[in-house]
Design a protein around this motif. Structure first.
Motif, PDB file in Angstrom:
ATOM      1  N   ARG A   1       0.856  -1.185   0.000  1.00 41.53           N
ATOM      2  CA  ARG A   1       0.000   0.000   0.000  1.00 41.53           C
ATOM      3  C   ARG A   1       0.891   1.234   0.000  1.00 41.53           C
ATOM      4  NH1 ARG A   1      -4.689  -0.509   3.838  1.00 41.53           N
ATOM      5  NH2 ARG A   1      -3.115  -0.542   5.486  1.00 41.53           N
TER       6      ARG A   1
ATOM      7  N   TYR B   1      -2.962   0.801  -3.918  1.00 43.96           N
ATOM      8  CA  TYR B   1      -2.241  -0.459  -3.801  1.00 43.96           C
ATOM      9  C   TYR B   1      -1.305  -0.651  -4.989  1.00 43.96           C
ATOM     10  CZ  TYR B   1      -5.601  -1.619  -0.145  1.00 43.96           C
ATOM     11  OH  TYR B   1      -6.357  -1.600   1.000  1.00 43.96           O
TER      12      TYR B   1
ATOM     13  N   LYS C   1       0.401  -3.614  -6.965  1.00 39.95           N
ATOM     14  CA  LYS C   1       0.394  -5.060  -7.199  1.00 39.95           C
ATOM     15  C   LYS C   1       1.066  -5.311  -8.541  1.00 39.95           C
ATOM     16  CE  LYS C   1      -2.687  -9.044  -7.666  1.00 39.95           C
ATOM     17  NZ  LYS C   1      -4.107  -9.500  -7.706  1.00 39.95           N
TER      18      LYS C   1
END
Length: 268
Positions: free
Chosen positions: A170, A191, A193
């Motif tokens: 995060r 976020y 990813k």
């Protein structure tokens, strides 16, 4: 039989010494849906964790903290405090209320902005800092000086080494209120990813600029269990890294600055 009894007694003593494991689930108060990656901890006590994707959490809390309160915080929701002893004796359900944002007054004024890179842009891999522990809530970042106001367009993070195939972190942006006192200014979680094969830089580009007034702290937070491994980032000598090892824990500083920088337009 006597040996078994002694083992049981020893296990009980160890449990009392190290505390009780508290398990529960974080839920939206309005619709009772699970809340993912909620920060949970005793403020400034280095006792904390983060709920998982399904909202479930597990935390060992020593008996000496029974009269303290755990703070549950999540972007877009009101912070919630619960006494440790009450949580231990309850059903483990914790409800967070959605936050209502007030519309700020619009002030029109003539301002001139110029492009500028904030933070640390080191690519030096012999000086590093990063996450060597798979500890939920572990967070680190860099303080960025903003004299007036700025429009953040993109965040870049220079990677020195990563043993993971992919990451999930995060990105937090805080306004500096006082020494080691910070307040989140984002309305929705950000976020990161991505796969990490042959990656030397992490880039986060915003659809709309994030407008800030005054100094900010930009951090990465470890919110998902990756298992054994580590990720290290390039660092510079002229700055310092702000970090805390648990959710709601004490902010500390390390003598090198993690290479997180922001591409921004800064008010003259």
């Amino acid at each position: 039989m006597m040996r078994i009894m002694l083992i049981v007694i020893c296990l009980q003593l160890i449990n009392e010494a190290y505390g009780q494991r508290v398990v529960g689930i974080t839920l939206n108060k309005g619709n009772e849906m699970p809340l993912s990656f909620v920060n949970i901890g005793i403020p400034n006590k280095d006792v904390g964790t983060v709920s998982n994707k399904e909202g479930r959490f597990s935390l060992v809390v020593e008996k000496k903290y029974d009269n303290d309160s755990l703070l549950f915080s999540c972007i877009g929701h009101e912070p919630y405090y619960v006494k440790v002893s009450d949580l231990k004796n309850g059903d483990g359900r914790v409800y967070l209320k959605e936050k209502t944002y007030e519309i700020s007054e619009i002030v029109v004024r003539n301002r001139i902005f110029k492009p500028k890179t904030l933070g640390v842009n080191s690519e030096f891999r012999r000086v590093t800092t990063g996450f060597k522990e798979n500890k939920l809530g572990y967070e680190m970042g860099i303080l960025m000086k903003v004299k007036k106001s700025a429009r953040i367009k993109r965040i870049n993070i220079n990677v020195a080494y990563c043993s993971y195939d992919s990451i999930f972190y995060r990105l937090n942006i805080y306004k500096v209120l006082d020494k080691n006192v910070f307040e989140s200014i984002v309305k929705d979680p950000i976020y990161i990813k991505m796969g990490m094969k042959n990656v030397s830089q992490i880039n986060v580009t915003f659809g709309e600029t994030i407008d800030v007034d005054g100094d900010i702290l930009v951090t990465l937070e470890h919110v998902k269990d990756f298992g054994f491994g580590k990720i290290l980032f390039c660092a510079g000598f002229l700055d310092k890294t702000y970090y805390r090892k648990t959710s709601q824990g004490v902010w500390r500083t390390a003598p090198v600055g993690i290479a997180i920088n922001a591409e921004a337009e800064v008010e003259k």
